[in-house]
Design a protein around this motif. Structure first.
Motif, PDB file in Angstrom:
ATOM      1  N   THR A  18      43.544  -4.236  -7.269  1.00 45.42           N
ATOM      2  CA  THR A  18      43.799  -2.813  -7.461  1.00 45.42           C
ATOM      3  C   THR A  18      43.945  -2.118  -6.114  1.00 45.42           C
ATOM      4  N   SER A  19      43.108  -2.479  -5.158  1.00 47.10           N
ATOM      5  CA  SER A  19      43.221  -1.922  -3.806  1.00 47.10           C
ATOM      6  C   SER A  19      44.580  -2.257  -3.201  1.00 47.10           C
ATOM      7  N   GLY A  20      45.018  -3.485  -3.423  1.00 47.62           N
ATOM      8  CA  GLY A  20      46.310  -3.921  -2.905  1.00 47.62           C
ATOM      9  C   GLY A  20      47.475  -3.168  -3.501  1.00 47.62           C
ATOM     10  N   ARG A  21      47.280  -2.651  -4.684  1.00 45.44           N
ATOM     11  CA  ARG A  21      48.326  -1.859  -5.335  1.00 45.44           C
ATOM     12  C   ARG A  21      48.258  -0.394  -4.921  1.00 45.44           C
ATOM     13  N   ALA A  30      43.152   8.579   0.460  1.00 46.17           N
ATOM     14  CA  ALA A  30      43.424   9.182  -0.846  1.00 46.17           C
ATOM     15  C   ALA A  30      42.820   8.403  -2.008  1.00 46.17           C
ATOM     16  N   VAL A  31      42.581   7.115  -1.825  1.00 44.06           N
ATOM     17  CA  VAL A  31      42.064   6.280  -2.912  1.00 44.06           C
ATOM     18  C   VAL A  31      40.537   6.357  -2.907  1.00 44.06           C
ATOM     19  N   VAL A  37      37.561   1.865  -9.537  1.00 36.39           N
ATOM     20  CA  VAL A  37      36.832   1.218 -10.630  1.00 36.39           C
ATOM     21  C   VAL A  37      37.515   1.483 -11.972  1.00 36.39           C
ATOM     22  N   THR A  38      38.053   2.683 -12.150  1.00 36.65           N
ATOM     23  CA  THR A  38      38.747   2.998 -13.404  1.00 36.65           C
ATOM     24  C   THR A  38      39.972   2.115 -13.575  1.00 36.65           C
ATOM     25  N   GLU A  39      40.799   2.053 -12.540  1.00 37.20           N
ATOM     26  CA  GLU A  39      42.036   1.272 -12.648  1.00 37.20           C
ATOM     27  C   GLU A  39      41.793  -0.230 -12.656  1.00 37.20           C
ATOM     28  N   ALA A  40      40.697  -0.670 -12.044  1.00 39.88           N
ATOM     29  CA  ALA A  40      40.367  -2.101 -12.051  1.00 39.88           C
ATOM     30  C   ALA A  40      39.663  -2.502 -13.344  1.00 39.88           C
ATOM     31  N   GLY A  41      39.198  -1.514 -14.091  1.00 37.73           N
ATOM     32  CA  GLY A  41      38.516  -1.813 -15.343  1.00 37.73           C
ATOM     33  C   GLY A  41      37.124  -2.389 -15.137  1.00 37.73           C
ATOM     34  N   VAL A  42      36.431  -1.916 -14.103  1.00 42.42           N
ATOM     35  CA  VAL A  42      35.071  -2.375 -13.838  1.00 42.42           C
ATOM     36  C   VAL A  42      34.147  -1.156 -13.775  1.00 42.42           C
ATOM     37  N   THR A  43      32.872  -1.407 -13.767  1.00 41.62           N
ATOM     38  CA  THR A  43      31.901  -0.316 -13.675  1.00 41.62           C
ATOM     39  C   THR A  43      31.585  -0.031 -12.207  1.00 41.62           C
TER      40      THR A  43
END
Length: 109
Positions: A18-21, A30-31, A37-43
């Motif tokens: 997700t970081s790579g994207r 900005a990230v 965590v939301t976009e990676a689907g983790v807590t």
């Protein structure tokens, strides 16, 4: 909601992917952790289990990118060395083509 493939991927790897994207398109500043965590689907707990914070994730991301760049450069020089055995010079524009070949072969691994 996550897909079956995403659920099987280790949370640390999902965060790095997700970081790579996000980082190349939005920038490091900005990230935020919440977006990651939301976009990676983790807590959030999973995030902090693997990284000390956003700085830790950024360092891991940059180390992974650095390794990819090193592998690409090594592959290009290997191609160049093989070609130079049969030719005396390699046109400068061929380096870009060599990099594309390396990227395609790495993405197929």
């Amino acid at each position: 909601m996550t897909t079956g493939a995403t659920e099987r991927t280790h949370p640390e790897q999902r965060l790095l992917d997700t970081s790579g994207r996000l980082i190349p398109t939005q920038g490091i500043q900005a990230v935020g952790v919440e977006q990651l965590v939301t976009e990676a689907g983790v807590t959030g707990a999973a995030f902090y289990r693997h990284f000390s914070g956003k700085d830790g994730l950024v360092i891991a991301y940059l180390e992974a990118r650095g390794a990819e760049v090193e592998d690409s450069v090594a592959a290009i020089f290997a191609i160049r060395t093989r070609r130079s055995a049969t030719r005396t010079t390699l046109p400068h524009h061929r380096y870009a083509a060599d990099l594309r070949v390396v990227r395609v072969s790495q993405s197929n691994d």
